[in-house]
Design an enzyme around this catalytic site. Structure first.
Site, mmCIF file in Angstrom:
data_model
loop_
_atom_site.group_PDB
_atom_site.id
_atom_site.type_symbol
_atom_site.label_atom_id
_atom_site.label_comp_id
_atom_site.label_asym_id
_atom_site.label_seq_id
_atom_site.Cartn_x
_atom_site.Cartn_y
_atom_site.Cartn_z
ATOM 1 N N HIS A 172 29.603 39.072 38.705
ATOM 2 C CA HIS A 172 29.240 39.406 37.323
ATOM 3 C C HIS A 172 27.800 39.912 37.206
ATOM 4 O O HIS A 172 27.424 40.468 36.179
ATOM 5 C CB HIS A 172 29.483 38.214 36.391
ATOM 6 C CG HIS A 172 28.479 37.113 36.476
ATOM 7 N ND1 HIS A 172 28.703 35.949 37.177
ATOM 8 C CD2 HIS A 172 27.240 36.984 35.945
ATOM 9 C CE1 HIS A 172 27.658 35.150 37.059
ATOM 10 N NE2 HIS A 172 26.757 35.764 36.318
ATOM 11 N N ASP A 228 34.141 35.539 41.841
ATOM 12 C CA ASP A 228 32.832 35.908 41.291
ATOM 13 C C ASP A 228 31.776 36.047 42.394
ATOM 14 O O ASP A 228 30.640 35.612 42.238
ATOM 15 C CB ASP A 228 32.364 34.879 40.250
ATOM 16 C CG ASP A 228 31.174 35.384 39.433
ATOM 17 O OD1 ASP A 228 31.030 36.622 39.314
ATOM 18 O OD2 ASP A 228 30.379 34.555 38.948
ATOM 19 N N GLY A 264 19.960 34.012 34.941
ATOM 20 C CA GLY A 264 19.122 34.628 35.962
ATOM 21 C C GLY A 264 19.248 33.931 37.298
ATOM 22 O O GLY A 264 18.932 34.498 38.331
ATOM 23 N N ASN A 265 19.707 32.668 37.279
ATOM 24 C CA ASN A 265 19.976 31.960 38.531
ATOM 25 C C ASN A 265 21.297 32.407 39.156
ATOM 26 O O ASN A 265 21.578 32.075 40.314
ATOM 27 C CB ASN A 265 20.041 30.452 38.308
ATOM 28 C CG ASN A 265 18.692 29.771 38.399
ATOM 29 O OD1 ASN A 265 18.139 29.319 37.402
ATOM 30 N ND2 ASN A 265 18.157 29.689 39.610
ATOM 31 N N SER A 266 22.124 33.120 38.397
ATOM 32 C CA SER A 266 23.437 33.534 38.893
ATOM 33 C C SER A 266 23.314 34.283 40.207
ATOM 34 O O SER A 266 22.547 35.242 40.320
ATOM 35 C CB SER A 266 24.137 34.426 37.866
ATOM 36 O OG SER A 266 24.504 33.701 36.730
ATOM 37 N N LEU A 322 53.261 35.915 47.284
ATOM 38 C CA LEU A 322 54.638 35.455 47.465
ATOM 39 C C LEU A 322 55.594 36.172 46.534
ATOM 40 O O LEU A 322 56.744 36.427 46.903
ATOM 41 C CB LEU A 322 54.705 33.948 47.254
ATOM 42 C CG LEU A 322 56.051 33.244 47.478
ATOM 43 C CD1 LEU A 322 56.563 33.494 48.900
ATOM 44 C CD2 LEU A 322 55.919 31.745 47.210
ATOM 45 N N GLY A 323 55.136 36.497 45.334
ATOM 46 C CA GLY A 323 55.995 37.201 44.382
ATOM 47 C C GLY A 323 56.898 36.279 43.593
ATOM 48 O O GLY A 323 58.110 36.523 43.485
ATOM 49 N N VAL A 324 56.304 35.218 43.022
ATOM 50 C CA VAL A 324 57.077 34.286 42.197
ATOM 51 C C VAL A 324 56.237 33.879 40.981
ATOM 52 O O VAL A 324 55.017 33.971 40.990
ATOM 53 C CB VAL A 324 57.460 33.003 42.971
ATOM 54 C CG1 VAL A 324 58.455 33.304 44.072
ATOM 55 C CG2 VAL A 324 56.221 32.291 43.511
ATOM 56 N N ILE A 365 55.389 30.506 38.882
ATOM 57 C CA ILE A 365 55.445 29.073 39.188
ATOM 58 C C ILE A 365 54.823 28.260 38.065
ATOM 59 O O ILE A 365 54.053 28.783 37.250
ATOM 60 C CB ILE A 365 54.709 28.748 40.509
ATOM 61 C CG1 ILE A 365 53.264 29.270 40.472
ATOM 62 C CG2 ILE A 365 55.461 29.305 41.699
ATOM 63 C CD1 ILE A 365 52.451 28.922 41.703
#
Length: 506
Positions: free
Chosen positions: A137, A167, A239-241, A296-298, A300
């Site tokens: 970000h 992130d 600013g610490n990000s 996986l294509g599910v 859940i």
């Protein structure tokens, strides 16, 4: 004079009497004590000094790691709208959006006017040749990235890759000399109560160090599907990000990412991405520029106590399959709805979030063994995982059940209106219709302005809750020698009628 039990002061009269007595004593040659006796300077007791000296000093650690920590400045471009540089709060294609876009300031070429904005964050070098880690970000959407070392040296940086899901981002400067760098530690070994040090660029002030402890581990924050967070009470602010959290041995055990704050400043609750997650993601970004996650294509969900009771399960653990993406890896491997996933490669699955994370830890093409429960019996399934599509593509993938129920008419793929979609669109209970799943580019429906997600409510004056009902309405219109059929459609902007030529229908 009578005094109450609680002391409230000395009367003027009492002070006068005391002065007289002292004066008499002096005249009679009686020695009196000096007004201020000589006393020793105030010092901490020896035992307390010993205890204080045993507390850690972070000075040596700060001096050691600070050169590797940098400030990051990012120049971004944002579109200037009639309301300022914000997104318009209207559905795409709505009349309101079109109206406000007409008011949008434009340049000489008629393009939307943009302006530059500045963002700031923190980061840290992880190699001598200039690779540095920060938050996604911080650099997302950045046109220019500048790294500033603690001695004031500025260097232009390029974006190597970023991963919005965790992130994290990796940038690189062109170094003409070896950069000071730090290494990742083992966040799995951290315990609540361990000392940590945060170094970064709060509010653009530059190299600032704060200390605290690990307040908690394994925090689930928001939609952080692929990582938990370390909670720390070392003060971190805006600013610490992207800055590092260090253990006492100088290793990076976390990447500062978020704070909880009603005021916008530190209230002692900050969150850092564990180094075990960061190291793995950064390695993938460095090698490929992106993170490839297994898929996986599910669909859940958690096995709640109610679901466990209804299915006769002994415990409410695991993840239950609610849908299977048509043609996806799970579909090819034979997964079914209501299967309960118990294990992945021999490791137990606690809930749906745990399953998603475990799948995401594998790269695409990996063969994974699943232990599932179906109809009261346990069985094993092997799946070669695919690569997880982006979020937009995922929302467009039909389930196996939808694919079987959908048909192509007028260049549209249609499926029945579900309760979930009906409630989400605010339609009345009992409303039936057909949802447009896909549109053929240049087809009749597309040319007439229909969009994916629109809902066909009526055709030829008849409610159409099934594709068979739509076909019957089309046949009735043809039998009446009509060249077109009138559809009542629920769009993002409201309901409207659209006429489609019957020659295009299949």
């Amino acid at each position: 004079m009578t005094h109450s039990a609680g002391f409230r002061g000395v009367s003027t009269r009492s002070i006068v009497r005391a002065s007289v007595v002292l004066a008499l004593a002096g005249s009679l040659g009686i020695a009196s004590a000096p007004a201020f006796a000589e006393t020793a300077p105030l010092n901490a007791p020896t035992q307390l000094k010993s205890e204080l000296s045993s507390l850690p000093s972070f000075a040596d650690l700060v001096e050691k790691v600070s050169p590797a920590v940098v400030s990051i400045r990012v120049v971004e471009e944002e579109t200037v709208t009639a309301q300022g540089p914000t997104d318009l709060p209207f559905p795409p294609g709505s009349p309101f959006e079109k109206f406000f876009k007409q008011l949008q300031p434009k340049d000489e070429d008629g393009k939307p006017l943009t302006r530059k904005a500045m963002a700031q964050g923190s980061g840290f070098f992880i190699t001598a040749d200039g690779y540095a880690v920060t938050n996604n970000h911080v650099v997302q959407g950045g046109k220019e990235i500048t790294v500033v070392q603690n001695d004031g040296t500025e260097m232009k940086a390029t974006l190597v890759g970023r991963d919005p899901k965790t992130d994290l981002a990796l940038i690189k400067v062109k170094a003409d000399k070896p950069m000071p760098y730090v290494a990742f530690g083992d966040s799995d070994k951290l315990r609540v109560g361990d000392w940590v040090l945060a170094v970064g660029n709060p509010f653009g002030l530059g190299g600032t160090a704060t200390a605290g402890i690990i307040s908690a581990t394994g925090r689930e924050i928001g939609n952080s599907t692929y990582n938990d967070f370390l909670q720390i009470d070392a003060p971190i602010n805006r600013g610490n990000s992207g800055g590092p959290t260090f253990s006492l041995d100088g290793k990076v055990v976390g990447v500062n990412s978020q704070i909880f704050s009603p005021t916008g400043g530190s209230v002692g609750i900050g969150f850092a991405i564990p180094s075990d997650v960061a190291a793995r993601v950064v390695a993938a970004l460095r090698e490929n520029g992106h993170v490839s996650r297994g898929w996986l294509g599910v669909g859940i969900q958690n096995v709640t106590e109610d679901i466990a009771s209804a299915m006769g399960l002994e415990a409410s653990t695991g993840a239950i399959i609610s849908s299977v993406v048509a043609g996806g890896p799970a579909d090819e491997a034979g997964f079914e709805r209501e299967d309960v996933v118990l294990e992945v490669n021999g490791a137990s699955v606690e809930n749906s979030r745990d399953l998603t994370r475990r799948i995401g830890d594998f790269s695409s093409g990996t063969e994974v063994r699943f232990r599932i429960l179906r109809d009261g019996r346990e069985r094993n399934l092997r799946v070669e995982l695919g690569e997880r599509p982006d979020d937009t593509t995922l929302t467009q993938l039909p389930s196996r059940e939808q694919a079987e129920a959908s048909v192509d008419i007028f260049g549209m793929t249609l499926s029945q209106l579900s309760d979930e979609v009906r409630d989400g669109r605010g339609l009345a209970a009992g409303t039936v219709g057909l949802v447009i799943e896909t549109l053929e580019p240049g087809g009749e429906a597309s040319r007439k302005g229909l969009s994916r997600g629109d809902i066909i409510l009526e055709a030829g004056g008849r409610a159409v809750g099934t594709t068979d009902a739509l076909r019957d309405a089309i046949n009735a219109a043809r039998a009446g020698n009509r060249n077109a059929i009138l559809l009542l459609v629920e769009t993002q902007a409201g309901q409207r009628y659209i006429a489609l030529q019957l020659g295009e229908a299949e």
